[in-house]
Design an enzyme around this catalytic site. Structure first.
Site, PDB file in Angstrom:
ATOM      1  N   SER A  53     -11.967  69.476  27.227  1.00  0.00           N
ATOM      2  CA  SER A  53     -11.090  69.304  28.385  1.00  0.00           C
ATOM      3  C   SER A  53      -9.681  69.730  28.004  1.00  0.00           C
ATOM      4  CB  SER A  53     -11.071  67.837  28.825  1.00  0.00           C
ATOM      5  OG  SER A  53     -10.052  67.592  29.779  1.00  0.00           O
ATOM      6  N   TYR A  95      -8.523  59.136  27.230  1.00  0.00           N
ATOM      7  CA  TYR A  95      -9.303  60.353  27.472  1.00  0.00           C
ATOM      8  C   TYR A  95      -8.768  61.517  26.644  1.00  0.00           C
ATOM      9  CZ  TYR A  95     -11.992  63.853  30.038  1.00  0.00           C
ATOM     10  OH  TYR A  95     -12.857  64.871  30.383  1.00  0.00           O
TER      11      TYR A  95
END
Length: 246
Positions: A131, A144
């Site tokens: 990501s 995250y």
């Protein structure tokens, strides 16, 4: 030996399901791995693949996946993962961070370890779906960003450790991708919060855009390694800079 085999984790929805479809169109027999058998079964029937229930946080289920795949595997798409919560560090729930670590990092490690012999036997490739959360920090992203950074460096370390052996280690790093579940899961089913992520954004990416990158990476010659491919929608100049209509 001419059959090409792929494994896609997190294949029950979003990028995983789209990647399974894209690889199947290229002629791969795709082992679709995830927790939800009903969705996996429908997908496997659609693409002529194999549904394998596999929670990557469960070592026994990962071992069963490797046994089902067999002695050779051309492509492993390490896609299973996700975000849980977006609270600042001051109020973040440690359980959310632990859950993210197990899914994104430990689960990916288990799958990679279990399937490495089969991938090496096929002169194959691992494709890690990370990501742009690994590119830079943002408010509420500590957990995250942390797990996706760990996954990124897992891929980088593996590439170094396997230098000289016939395995490609590739990374695809998506930015804003509008799928049905990612933000909805992150915000514990709060549809309003999930919709706000994409509000006013001109054409956020969709799962098929990332699946096309997976397909392209997978089908390159075995001597071509895509170390890292960062993909964002045009409207997203950075994690913290997104053009939105008023």
């Amino acid at each position: 030996m001419s059959e090409r085999i792929a494994v896609v984790t997190g294949a029950s929805s979003g990028i995983g399901a789209a990647s399974a479809r894209a690889l199947a169109k290229e002629g791969y027999t795709v082992f679709c791995a995830a927790r939800r058998f009903d969705r996996l079964s429908a997908l496997a029937t659609e693409i002529g693949g194999v549904a394998v229930v596999c929670d990557t946080t469960d070592a026994d289920q990962v071992a069963a996946l490797a046994a089902a795949v067999g002695p050779r595997c051309d492509v492993v798409v390490n896609n299973a993962g996700g975000a849980v919560g977006q609270d600042p560090l001051e109020t973040a729930d440690v359980a959310d961070w632990e859950r993210m670590y197990q899914i994104n990092v430990a689960g990916t490690l288990r799958v990679t370890q279990a399937l490495l012999p089969a991938v090496e036997a096929a002169h194959g490739a691992f494709i890690f779906i990370t990501s742009t959360a690994a590119e830079t920090a943002y408010e509420g992203g500590g957990g995250y960003c942390g797990v996706k950074s760990a996954e990124r460096y897992m891929a980088g370390s593996l590439r170094l450790e396997l230098a000289g052996r016939p395995v490609r280690v590739c990374e695809i790093s998506p930015g804003m991708v509008h799928t049905d579940e990612f933000s909805l899961v992150r915000f514990a089913g709060d549809q309003t919060k999930a919709d706000e992520v994409y509000a006013g954004v001109d054409h956020p990416l969709v799962a098929g855009d990332i699946a096309e990158a997976v397909r392209w990476t997978a089908t390159l010659p075995e001597y071509v390694n895509i170390d890292r491919l960062v993909i964002r929608p045009r409207a997203q100049a950075a994690n913290w800079k997104v053009a939105r209509a008023n």
